[in-house]
Scaffold this motif. Structure first.
Motif, PDB file in Angstrom:
ATOM      1  N   VAL A  33      -2.713   5.925  -1.844  1.00  0.00           N
ATOM      2  CA  VAL A  33      -3.474   4.829  -1.155  1.00  0.00           C
ATOM      3  C   VAL A  33      -2.447   3.872  -0.382  1.00  0.00           C
ATOM      4  CG1 VAL A  33      -4.943   2.891  -0.974  1.00  0.00           C
ATOM      5  CG2 VAL A  33      -5.501   4.850  -2.749  1.00  0.00           C
ATOM      6  N   HIS A  34      -2.527   4.112   1.116  1.00  0.00           N
ATOM      7  CA  HIS A  34      -1.371   3.558   2.041  1.00  0.00           C
ATOM      8  C   HIS A  34      -2.064   2.019   2.266  1.00  0.00           C
ATOM      9  CE1 HIS A  34       1.866   3.668   4.765  1.00  0.00           C
ATOM     10  NE2 HIS A  34       1.091   3.061   5.569  1.00  0.00           N
ATOM     11  N   VAL A  35      -1.377   1.040   2.018  1.00  0.00           N
ATOM     12  CA  VAL A  35      -1.777  -0.322   2.132  1.00  0.00           C
ATOM     13  C   VAL A  35      -0.746  -0.956   3.104  1.00  0.00           C
ATOM     14  CG1 VAL A  35      -2.357  -2.557   1.033  1.00  0.00           C
ATOM     15  CG2 VAL A  35      -2.526  -0.254  -0.261  1.00  0.00           C
ATOM     16  N   ASP A  36      -1.780  -1.179   4.359  1.00  0.00           N
ATOM     17  CA  ASP A  36      -0.645  -1.411   5.718  1.00  0.00           C
ATOM     18  C   ASP A  36      -0.942  -3.284   5.780  1.00  0.00           C
ATOM     19  OD1 ASP A  36      -1.885   1.176   7.390  1.00  0.00           O
ATOM     20  OD2 ASP A  36       0.198   0.536   7.142  1.00  0.00           O
ATOM     21  N   VAL A  37       0.283  -3.867   5.305  1.00  0.00           N
ATOM     22  CA  VAL A  37       0.310  -5.346   5.361  1.00  0.00           C
ATOM     23  C   VAL A  37       1.009  -5.607   6.523  1.00  0.00           C
ATOM     24  CG1 VAL A  37       1.485  -7.225   4.125  1.00  0.00           C
ATOM     25  CG2 VAL A  37       0.653  -5.149   2.746  1.00  0.00           C
ATOM     26  N   VAL A  66       2.697   0.536  -0.507  1.00  0.00           N
ATOM     27  CA  VAL A  66       2.276  -0.792   0.433  1.00  0.00           C
ATOM     28  C   VAL A  66       3.515  -0.802   1.431  1.00  0.00           C
ATOM     29  CG1 VAL A  66       2.740  -3.282   0.314  1.00  0.00           C
ATOM     30  CG2 VAL A  66       1.435  -2.011  -1.908  1.00  0.00           C
ATOM     31  N   HIS A  67       3.081  -0.783   2.672  1.00  0.00           N
ATOM     32  CA  HIS A  67       3.676  -0.614   3.757  1.00  0.00           C
ATOM     33  C   HIS A  67       3.885  -2.179   4.483  1.00  0.00           C
ATOM     34  CE1 HIS A  67       3.892   0.899   8.330  1.00  0.00           C
ATOM     35  NE2 HIS A  67       5.204   0.338   7.851  1.00  0.00           N
ATOM     36  N   LEU A  68       5.142  -2.563   4.079  1.00  0.00           N
ATOM     37  CA  LEU A  68       5.066  -4.180   4.660  1.00  0.00           C
ATOM     38  C   LEU A  68       5.778  -4.246   6.286  1.00  0.00           C
ATOM     39  CD1 LEU A  68       6.917  -5.752   1.389  1.00  0.00           C
ATOM     40  CD2 LEU A  68       4.515  -5.630   2.169  1.00  0.00           C
ATOM     41  N   MET A  69       4.708  -4.497   7.019  1.00  0.00           N
ATOM     42  CA  MET A  69       5.030  -4.754   8.347  1.00  0.00           C
ATOM     43  C   MET A  69       5.065  -6.340   8.649  1.00  0.00           C
ATOM     44  SD  MET A  69       2.584  -1.796   9.833  1.00  0.00           S
ATOM     45  CE  MET A  69       1.651  -2.064   8.502  1.00  0.00           C
ATOM     46  N   ILE A  70       6.261  -6.855   7.856  1.00  0.00           N
ATOM     47  CA  ILE A  70       6.459  -8.289   7.895  1.00  0.00           C
ATOM     48  C   ILE A  70       7.936  -8.528   8.068  1.00  0.00           C
ATOM     49  CG2 ILE A  70       4.442  -8.526   6.294  1.00  0.00           C
ATOM     50  CD1 ILE A  70       6.392  -9.020   3.964  1.00  0.00           C
ATOM     51  N   ILE A 173       5.133  10.329   7.017  1.00  0.00           N
ATOM     52  CA  ILE A 173       4.789  10.242   8.381  1.00  0.00           C
ATOM     53  C   ILE A 173       3.818   9.177   8.512  1.00  0.00           C
ATOM     54  CG2 ILE A 173       4.252  11.491  10.573  1.00  0.00           C
ATOM     55  CD1 ILE A 173       6.794  12.228   9.089  1.00  0.00           C
ATOM     56  N   ASP A 174       3.741   8.375   9.431  1.00  0.00           N
ATOM     57  CA  ASP A 174       2.814   7.275   9.638  1.00  0.00           C
ATOM     58  C   ASP A 174       2.189   6.962  10.983  1.00  0.00           C
ATOM     59  OD1 ASP A 174       2.744   3.756   8.386  1.00  0.00           O
ATOM     60  OD2 ASP A 174       1.092   5.257   8.696  1.00  0.00           O
ATOM     61  N   GLY A 175       1.249   7.469  11.145  1.00  0.00           N
ATOM     62  CA  GLY A 175       0.598   7.075  12.428  1.00  0.00           C
ATOM     63  C   GLY A 175       0.136   8.409  13.267  1.00  0.00           C
TER      64      GLY A 175
HETATM   65 ZN    ZN Z   1       1.319   2.084   7.540  1.00  0.00          ZN
END
Ligand code: ZN
Ligand code: DX5
Length: 218
Positions: A33-37, A66-70, A173-175
């Motif tokens: 489960v991919h969690v986009d933060v 958990v994908h941290l876009m921070i 791969i993401d997107g």
């Molecule tokens: Zn992502």
């Protein structure tokens, strides 16, 4: 053929019903489960943080990715580890001390992921390979679901696969993953495919096409 893992992104799920959405995608065969933060600073969007991760963790039977876009990242790693993350991915572009960030993620007991934006090359990750378990190749510019796949990244995946050799590193791969683009990335050497809008099309759960012959049969 390698078995490809599917990691639906809850960014495209019903934000008023994460528990049910997660149960449904896992029932459909989701592997992670991919969690986009998103923090509204590193990317122009704001989603959720540690409290939501903690709240959804009991509903996730598989892997919480958990994908941290921070940015900055380091001071939040422990909070996501305590919330139950299995994998924590930080962006190479999020700060000057990525080696330390990856060490801190592993130090917190999680698998360490490194995300690369579409414009970022792979020439600067040689000295990080021994610090990471996953490389997340962004095939859209981070911040939103439902964007168009950036085809130039196929070449990056091929080069990464060669660079990694037999190290135990997953390529994610993401997107913009759809039944059309998924096989391209699988053939290029990807291990995990994130899919948000293709799975939660129209805000409801799961699009069997993403789980159908196009991907799982690769
Ligand atoms: Zn992502
Ligand atoms: C974008 C996120 C992606 C996104 C994928 O910043 O990191 O995970 O949710 O969504 P789709 O599959 O709709 O491109």
């Amino acid at each position: 053929d390698r078995s490809i893992k599917i990691a639906p992104s809850i960014l495209s799920a019903d934000f008023a019903d994460f528990g049910r959405e997660i149960q449904a995608i896992e029932a459909q065969g989701a592997d992670w489960v991919h969690v986009d933060v998103m923090d509204g600073h590193f990317v122009p969007n704001l989603t959720f943080g540690p409290p939501l991760c903690k709240a959804i963790r009991p509903h996730i039977k598989t892997v919480m990715d958990v994908h941290l876009m921070i940015s900055p990242v380091d001071q939040y790693i422990d909070a996501y580890a305590e919330a139950g993350a299995d994998v924590i991915t930080a962006h190479l572009e999020a700060g000057p001390h990525i080696h330390r960030t990856l060490q801190a993620i592993r130090g917190a007991g999680c698998k360490a992921g490194l995300a690369l934006n579409p414009g970022t090359g792979i020439e600067q990750i040689d000295y990080l390979l021994d610090q990471l378990d996953l490389i997340c190749v962004m095939t859209v510019n981070p911040g939103f679901g439902g964007q168009k796949f950036i085809h130039s990244q196929i070449d990056k995946v091929r080069k990464l696969r060669a660079m990694i050799g037999d190290r135990p590193i997953h390529i994610e791969i993401d997107g913009g993953i759809t039944p059309e683009t998924a096989p391209l990335m699988a053939a290029a050497g990807a291990d995990v495919l994130v899919a948000g809008s293709a799975v939660f099309k129209g805000g409801s759960v799961t699009n069997p096409d993403v789980y159908g012959r196009n991907i799982t049969a690769i």
